[in-house]
Design an enzyme around this catalytic site. Structure first.
Site, mmCIF file in Angstrom:
data_model
loop_
_atom_site.group_PDB
_atom_site.id
_atom_site.type_symbol
_atom_site.label_atom_id
_atom_site.label_comp_id
_atom_site.label_asym_id
_atom_site.label_seq_id
_atom_site.Cartn_x
_atom_site.Cartn_y
_atom_site.Cartn_z
ATOM 1 N N PHE A 14 -38.183 -36.867 190.660
ATOM 2 C CA PHE A 14 -36.593 -37.351 190.578
ATOM 3 C C PHE A 14 -35.819 -38.563 189.864
ATOM 4 O O PHE A 14 -35.647 -39.280 189.158
ATOM 5 C CB PHE A 14 -35.175 -36.396 191.441
ATOM 6 C CG PHE A 14 -33.924 -36.466 191.543
ATOM 7 C CD1 PHE A 14 -33.320 -36.791 190.238
ATOM 8 C CD2 PHE A 14 -33.928 -36.905 192.528
ATOM 9 C CE1 PHE A 14 -32.741 -36.723 190.312
ATOM 10 C CE2 PHE A 14 -32.538 -37.622 192.385
ATOM 11 C CZ PHE A 14 -31.226 -37.437 191.075
ATOM 12 N N THR A 93 -49.892 -40.505 202.513
ATOM 13 C CA THR A 93 -49.374 -40.835 201.337
ATOM 14 C C THR A 93 -48.383 -42.064 202.019
ATOM 15 O O THR A 93 -48.533 -43.198 200.581
ATOM 16 C CB THR A 93 -48.128 -39.362 200.646
ATOM 17 O OG1 THR A 93 -49.452 -38.630 200.119
ATOM 18 C CG2 THR A 93 -47.576 -40.344 199.185
ATOM 19 N N TYR A 146 -42.499 -38.111 207.956
ATOM 20 C CA TYR A 146 -42.449 -38.283 206.298
ATOM 21 C C TYR A 146 -41.299 -39.183 207.669
ATOM 22 O O TYR A 146 -41.324 -40.729 206.708
ATOM 23 C CB TYR A 146 -40.532 -37.412 206.218
ATOM 24 C CG TYR A 146 -40.129 -38.089 204.796
ATOM 25 C CD1 TYR A 146 -40.823 -38.255 203.327
ATOM 26 C CD2 TYR A 146 -38.906 -38.791 204.831
ATOM 27 C CE1 TYR A 146 -40.121 -38.937 202.518
ATOM 28 C CE2 TYR A 146 -38.385 -39.013 204.026
ATOM 29 C CZ TYR A 146 -39.131 -39.050 202.924
ATOM 30 O OH TYR A 146 -37.508 -40.193 201.545
ATOM 31 N N LYS A 150 -42.806 -43.212 206.319
ATOM 32 C CA LYS A 150 -41.583 -44.885 205.975
ATOM 33 C C LYS A 150 -41.337 -45.585 206.807
ATOM 34 O O LYS A 150 -41.726 -46.562 206.547
ATOM 35 C CB LYS A 150 -40.537 -43.788 205.545
ATOM 36 C CG LYS A 150 -40.474 -42.073 204.440
ATOM 37 C CD LYS A 150 -40.416 -43.501 203.289
ATOM 38 C CE LYS A 150 -40.603 -42.979 201.960
ATOM 39 N NZ LYS A 150 -41.125 -43.153 200.369
ATOM 40 N N TYR A 160 -46.972 -57.642 205.812
ATOM 41 C CA TYR A 160 -47.692 -58.109 203.970
ATOM 42 C C TYR A 160 -46.865 -59.265 204.113
ATOM 43 O O TYR A 160 -47.624 -60.299 203.174
ATOM 44 C CB TYR A 160 -47.847 -57.106 203.338
ATOM 45 C CG TYR A 160 -49.357 -56.551 203.171
ATOM 46 C CD1 TYR A 160 -49.797 -55.741 203.641
ATOM 47 C CD2 TYR A 160 -50.558 -56.935 202.119
ATOM 48 C CE1 TYR A 160 -51.293 -55.526 203.595
ATOM 49 C CE2 TYR A 160 -51.459 -56.796 202.400
ATOM 50 C CZ TYR A 160 -52.129 -56.040 202.833
ATOM 51 O OH TYR A 160 -53.387 -55.242 203.079
ATOM 52 N N THR A 176 -29.370 -38.949 197.995
ATOM 53 C CA THR A 176 -29.209 -38.979 196.114
ATOM 54 C C THR A 176 -29.309 -37.867 195.478
ATOM 55 O O THR A 176 -29.798 -37.153 195.748
ATOM 56 C CB THR A 176 -29.894 -40.118 195.453
ATOM 57 O OG1 THR A 176 -30.287 -41.233 196.881
ATOM 58 C CG2 THR A 176 -29.733 -40.330 194.091
ATOM 59 N N ARG A 187 -33.115 -29.420 198.038
ATOM 60 C CA ARG A 187 -32.063 -30.231 198.847
ATOM 61 C C ARG A 187 -30.560 -29.212 198.297
ATOM 62 O O ARG A 187 -30.847 -28.501 197.586
ATOM 63 C CB ARG A 187 -32.130 -31.525 198.352
ATOM 64 C CG ARG A 187 -33.050 -32.532 199.439
ATOM 65 C CD ARG A 187 -32.918 -33.303 198.954
ATOM 66 N NE ARG A 187 -33.769 -34.060 198.108
ATOM 67 C CZ ARG A 187 -34.737 -34.567 197.582
ATOM 68 N NH1 ARG A 187 -34.146 -36.198 198.384
ATOM 69 N NH2 ARG A 187 -34.577 -34.938 196.836
HETATM 70 N N1 UDP Z 1 -28.961 -27.775 203.259
HETATM 71 C C1 UDP Z 1 -27.847 -26.800 203.189
HETATM 72 N N2 UDP Z 1 -28.158 -25.726 202.639
HETATM 73 C C2 UDP Z 1 -29.023 -26.119 201.565
HETATM 74 C C3 UDP Z 1 -30.248 -27.001 201.884
HETATM 75 C C4 UDP Z 1 -29.358 -27.553 202.790
HETATM 76 O O1 UDP Z 1 -27.282 -26.115 204.135
HETATM 77 O O2 UDP Z 1 -28.982 -25.135 200.765
HETATM 78 C C5 UDP Z 1 -28.039 -28.441 203.993
HETATM 79 C C6 UDP Z 1 -29.522 -29.356 205.434
HETATM 80 O O3 UDP Z 1 -29.453 -27.884 206.624
HETATM 81 C C7 UDP Z 1 -28.972 -30.681 205.630
HETATM 82 C C8 UDP Z 1 -28.064 -30.324 204.838
HETATM 83 O O4 UDP Z 1 -27.959 -29.751 203.842
HETATM 84 O O5 UDP Z 1 -27.584 -30.804 206.808
HETATM 85 C C9 UDP Z 1 -28.935 -31.922 203.427
HETATM 86 O O6 UDP Z 1 -29.934 -31.296 203.589
HETATM 87 P P1 UDP Z 1 -31.149 -31.427 202.348
HETATM 88 O O7 UDP Z 1 -32.237 -31.036 202.475
HETATM 89 O O8 UDP Z 1 -30.621 -32.053 201.348
HETATM 90 O O9 UDP Z 1 -31.578 -33.538 202.799
HETATM 91 P P2 UDP Z 1 -32.106 -34.237 204.062
HETATM 92 O O10 UDP Z 1 -30.378 -35.351 203.775
HETATM 93 O O11 UDP Z 1 -31.563 -33.291 205.558
HETATM 94 O O12 UDP Z 1 -32.809 -34.903 204.009
#
Ligand code: UDP
Length: 317
Positions: A14, A93, A146, A150, A160, A176, A187
């Protein structure tokens, strides 16, 4: 004039596609590296046919041989659904990928930017999160592959810089969103927008009081390029939009903007889901003269227009 040569790892993802487009449009020679494990070649569209654009289908962990001036290391799935599917691979990765790009940077004298993440702050006790906050991360939970990957990458980048004279930049990227997100990204923004447009229930995890702060993709790309261009800053810099919303507010906003009649249904809160998240962006403002410009409402409108067009065009995933 000889164009600046840039390598973007994870370039078919993305953010990668948006970044490749921006770099190419501003005259750079772009090498886009991606193993397509989590994306598709056709996401790069017309870029494939352009001069000054080369696509390399390869895993970031394999040796990279291109001669470049700048490297953006974006290679790693960033959606919890995707990065938890193969957690060991995610860790590798992040760690081995960071090593590969740093070795390349050292060999060819390129500046290397790491796409780090707000996940290094874990479930934060400090709010909003400044770069000086060291985080509250579970090193054994399902997000650890993850988060710790990171964090390890940031350690490698810093060593480095200190020990091997590689010019590094570290961007801590907060949530984002925008046009071009995969329908199956998993997401929250892409889920809600797609569900609303299809008239399906919006899946709200937990009680919906958890917060995130969403940055429109064009703003984020501005920040990444500005950081890469900065003459010396090698300490981490937060990039994100400080406007914070609960997930319930986001669901209501998406329903309102789409005019959707979709219901909101409760679904279980994922393990270790951070309670709140908002970037302190004062360093980015001072160092880069950067701040987000696109409001959540405007950004969501643009995202919906893109999703609507793709649905009408028959895109399924
Ligand atoms: N979330 C939600 N419904 C969805 C997907 C995610 O309520 O269908 C919530 C998730 O529990 C989190 C927030 O939205 O609190 C952001 O989740 P995402 O997976 O987008 O990214 P994160 O910031 O957690 O990496």
């Amino acid at each position: 004039m000889i164009p600046v040569r840039v390598l973007v790892t994870g370039g078919a993802g993305f953010l990668g596609v948006h970044l490749c487009r921006r770099l190419h449009a501003t005259g750079r020679f772009v090498y886009c590296l991606d193993d397509l494990s989590n994306s598709r070649r056709d996401r790069l569209g017309d870029l494939h046919a352009r001069e000054r654009f080369v696509f390399l289908e390869q895993d970031v962990r394999e040796p990279i041989t291109v001669e470049v001036d700048e490297i953006y290391n974006l290679a790693c799935p960033a959606s919890p659904v995707h990065y938890q599917r193969e957690p060991v691979r995610t860790l590798r990765t992040n760690g081995e990928g960071a090593l590969r790009v740093l070795e390349l940077g050292q060999r060819v004298g390129a500046r290397v930017l790491q796409a780090s993440t707000s996940e290094v702050y874990g479930d934060p006790e400090v709010h909003p999160q400044p770069e000086s906050y060291r985080g509250s991360v579970s090193c054994t939970g399902p997000r650890a592959c993850y988060d710790e990957g990171k964090r390890a990458a940031e350690a490698l980048f810093s060593d480095y810089a200190r020990r091997h004279d590689v010019e590094v930049r570290i961007a801590r990227i907060f949530n984002t969103y925008g046009p071009g997100m995969a329908f199956n990204d998993g997401r929250v923004v892409s889920n809600f927008v797609l569900q609303a447009l299809r008239g399906e229930p919006l899946t709200l995890y937990g009680d919906g009081t958890q917060t995130r702060s969403f940055c429109y993709v064009d703003d984020l790309i501005d920040g990444l390029v500005a950081l890469m261009t900065h003459p010396r800053e090698r300490e981490p810099v937060n990039l994100g939009n400080p406007t914070e919303a609960t997930m319930r507010e986001l669901a209501d906003l998406v329903r309102g903007l789409t005019g959707s009649v979709s219901r909101i249904v409760a679904a279980p809160l994922p393990v270790d889901d951070p309670t709140r998240r908002r970037p302190d962006i004062r360093r980015a403002e001072e160092l880069l003269d950067w701040r987000p410009r696109v409001s959540l409402e405007e950004g969501l409108r643009r995202t919906m227009d893109d999703f609507r067009a793709r649905l009408t065009g028959g895109e399924a995933s």
